[in-house]
Design a protein around this motif. Structure first.
Motif, PDB file in Angstrom:
ATOM      1  N   ILE A  39       0.872  -1.088   0.048  1.00 48.46           N
ATOM      2  CA  ILE A  39      -0.081   0.016  -0.070  1.00 48.46           C
ATOM      3  C   ILE A  39       0.916   1.118   0.033  1.00 48.46           C
ATOM      4  N   SER A  40       0.713   2.130  -0.982  1.00 50.44           N
ATOM      5  CA  SER A  40       1.332   3.445  -0.993  1.00 50.44           C
ATOM      6  C   SER A  40       0.432   4.494  -1.071  1.00 50.44           C
ATOM      7  N   VAL A  41       0.740   5.645  -0.115  1.00 45.51           N
ATOM      8  CA  VAL A  41      -0.158   6.653   0.063  1.00 45.51           C
ATOM      9  C   VAL A  41       0.262   7.996  -0.186  1.00 45.51           C
ATOM     10  N   ALA A  42      -0.278   8.471  -1.021  1.00 45.14           N
ATOM     11  CA  ALA A  42      -0.077   9.893  -1.733  1.00 45.14           C
ATOM     12  C   ALA A  42      -0.450  10.928  -0.610  1.00 45.14           C
ATOM     13  N   GLU A  43       0.196  11.825  -0.150  1.00 44.11           N
ATOM     14  CA  GLU A  43      -0.004  12.874   0.933  1.00 44.11           C
ATOM     15  C   GLU A  43      -0.877  13.989  -0.015  1.00 44.11           C
ATOM     16  N   LEU A  71      -4.588  14.357  -8.757  1.00 47.08           N
ATOM     17  CA  LEU A  71      -4.705  13.387  -9.605  1.00 47.08           C
ATOM     18  C   LEU A  71      -3.299  12.510 -10.134  1.00 47.08           C
ATOM     19  N   GLU A  72      -2.513  13.548 -10.656  1.00 51.39           N
ATOM     20  CA  GLU A  72      -1.346  12.860 -11.129  1.00 51.39           C
ATOM     21  C   GLU A  72      -0.336  12.218 -10.246  1.00 51.39           C
ATOM     22  N   VAL A  73      -0.352  13.136  -8.948  1.00 53.58           N
ATOM     23  CA  VAL A  73       0.380  12.360  -7.956  1.00 53.58           C
ATOM     24  C   VAL A  73       0.052  11.016  -7.432  1.00 53.58           C
ATOM     25  N   LEU A  74      -1.439  10.863  -7.517  1.00 54.97           N
ATOM     26  CA  LEU A  74      -2.009   9.836  -6.974  1.00 54.97           C
ATOM     27  C   LEU A  74      -1.782   8.727  -8.023  1.00 54.97           C
ATOM     28  N   ASP A  75      -1.576   8.819  -9.448  1.00 50.98           N
ATOM     29  CA  ASP A  75      -1.434   8.130 -10.322  1.00 50.98           C
ATOM     30  C   ASP A  75       0.332   7.704 -10.286  1.00 50.98           C
ATOM     31  N   MET A  80       4.036   3.513  -8.419  1.00 51.09           N
ATOM     32  CA  MET A  80       5.227   3.360  -7.559  1.00 51.09           C
ATOM     33  C   MET A  80       4.862   2.020  -6.815  1.00 51.09           C
ATOM     34  N   SER A  81       3.657   2.021  -6.325  1.00 46.67           N
ATOM     35  CA  SER A  81       3.108   0.517  -5.834  1.00 46.67           C
ATOM     36  C   SER A  81       3.352  -0.580  -6.632  1.00 46.67           C
ATOM     37  N   ARG A  82       2.979  -0.239  -7.869  1.00 45.55           N
ATOM     38  CA  ARG A  82       2.900  -1.504  -8.748  1.00 45.55           C
ATOM     39  C   ARG A  82       4.397  -2.087  -9.165  1.00 45.55           C
ATOM     40  N   ARG A  83       5.419  -1.066  -9.054  1.00 48.70           N
ATOM     41  CA  ARG A  83       6.942  -1.531  -9.394  1.00 48.70           C
ATOM     42  C   ARG A  83       7.260  -1.980  -8.208  1.00 48.70           C
ATOM     43  N   ALA A 101      -2.948   2.053  -3.928  1.00 45.62           N
ATOM     44  CA  ALA A 101      -2.482   3.284  -3.506  1.00 45.62           C
ATOM     45  C   ALA A 101      -3.838   4.099  -3.253  1.00 45.62           C
ATOM     46  N   THR A 102      -3.535   4.765  -2.283  1.00 46.27           N
ATOM     47  CA  THR A 102      -4.825   5.980  -1.598  1.00 46.27           C
ATOM     48  C   THR A 102      -4.080   7.203  -1.493  1.00 46.27           C
ATOM     49  N   TYR A 103      -4.906   7.927  -0.942  1.00 47.86           N
ATOM     50  CA  TYR A 103      -4.175   9.296  -0.401  1.00 47.86           C
ATOM     51  C   TYR A 103      -4.826   9.642   0.865  1.00 47.86           C
ATOM     52  N   GLY A 104      -4.075  10.543   1.405  1.00 40.01           N
ATOM     53  CA  GLY A 104      -4.565  11.010   2.719  1.00 40.01           C
ATOM     54  C   GLY A 104      -3.283  11.097   3.855  1.00 40.01           C
ATOM     55  N   SER A 105      -3.412  10.960   4.894  1.00 33.54           N
ATOM     56  CA  SER A 105      -2.311  10.972   6.012  1.00 33.54           C
ATOM     57  C   SER A 105      -1.924   9.362   6.146  1.00 33.54           C
TER      58      SER A 105
END
Length: 304
Positions: A39-43, A71-75, A80-83, A101-105
């Motif tokens: 799991i990767s999290v975009a802040e 949205l680009e950061v989330l993509d 990154m998570s896939r790699r 991947a998701t976004y938040g804290s």
């Protein structure tokens, strides 16, 4: 009992996160019965979706641009998570590996995902190259260690000059929590030649207060633990030390060149009250030069 061992891996693309993936080679995990989720999290912050599939409306063009950038950061975070999942698959071809991947804290999102995924182990990376970095392991790692309802492995990379057997240090105090640590270690599949050192830290003041019966008893139980781990293929030794567990266990691991420390998470009462290690597990996570696995029951699965 045939259910796979589940690992939730927090990955942020940093060198510490890569070290956490590499560290799994020293964790004694079975090649064929592991299910891993990265799991990767975009802040970033994104407005709630309307659920209709319609385009989000914005008051200004500037807000729209910010939204698209996020949205680009989330993509990028998904990629990154896939790699990372591809890398983990190459390391462990027999594992079932997924990526998301998701976004938040980060800390909150990882703990939220753990509630759904119900892992047996959460893996997070931590700094650990200098004494100062070890003290500042990061608010994300510390929060997950404190609040997760399963075991947590705070992974630090180890610079290998040449290949060597896996070495683990086990903090043991004779309590229920410590015995859970032994069961966790005994349940892993360690490579040939792997070594374990069970460390009992005795308080010097307690020794001087005529508790020789307790001291003898804890050594006897420690010997039984050593034999149990030996039967599971680990070359195991027992060491009794005097001092503060926060310092002694960390120093012993560093001096021995350990790959990881296994320690209990929860304070228990009972026969060995004076030897409790649960209250210092957080300090050991912070100070250790190597990876630390804090063992606790999987309350995620117990609570359904």
């Amino acid at each position: 009992m045939n259910e796979n061992f589940r690992i939730l891996i927090a990955y942020d693309g940093s060198s510490d996160a890569d070290a956490a993936l590499d560290d799994l080679k020293n964790a004694g995990l079975n090649e064929k019965t592991v299910e891993a989720s990265i799991i990767s999290v975009a802040e970033v912050w994104l407005p709630p979706q309307n659920g209709t599939g319609e385009e989000v409306e914005f008051i200004t063009e500037g807000l729209r641009k910010k939204y698209e950038e996020r949205l680009e950061v989330l993509d990028e975070t998904r990629e990154m998570s896939r790699r990372a999942a591809e890398r983990l698959n190459a390391m462990f071809p027999g594992w079932q590996v997924s990526a998301d991947a998701t976004y938040g804290s980060p800390a909150w999102e990882i703990l939220f995902r753990a509630g759904d995924y119900k892992p047996d182990l959460i893996v997070v990376g931590a700094k650990g190259q200098t004494a100062f970095e070890r003290v500042l392991i990061g608010s994300v790692s510390q929060k997950i260690v404190t609040e997760a309802k399963c075991s947590v492995r705070v992974a630090r990379g180890k610079v290998e000059v040449e290949p060597s057997p896996t070495r683990i240090v086990i903090g043991y105090d004779g309590t229920d929590g410590a015995n859970e640590v032994i069961e966790a270690v005994a349940g892993r599949k360690w490579s040939e030649g792997s070594e374990a050192k069970v460390i009992i830290v005795e308080d010097a003041a307690s020794i001087r207060s005529s508790l020789e019966i307790e001291n003898e008893r804890i050594r006897e139980v420690g010997g039984q633990v050593v034999e149990k781990l030996r039967l599971r293929g680990l070359n195991t030794s027992l060491a009794a030390r005097e001092g503060n567990p926060k310092q002694v266990i960390v120093e012993e691991a560093e001096g021995w060149g350990a790959d990881s420390i296994f320690i209990g998470a929860t304070k228990f009462s009972g026969f060995f009250t004076k030897y409790l290690l649960g209250s210092v597990s957080s300090a050991i996570v912070t100070r250790a030069h190597c990876s630390v696995e804090v063992v606790r029951p999987n309350y995620y699965r117990q609570t359904g």
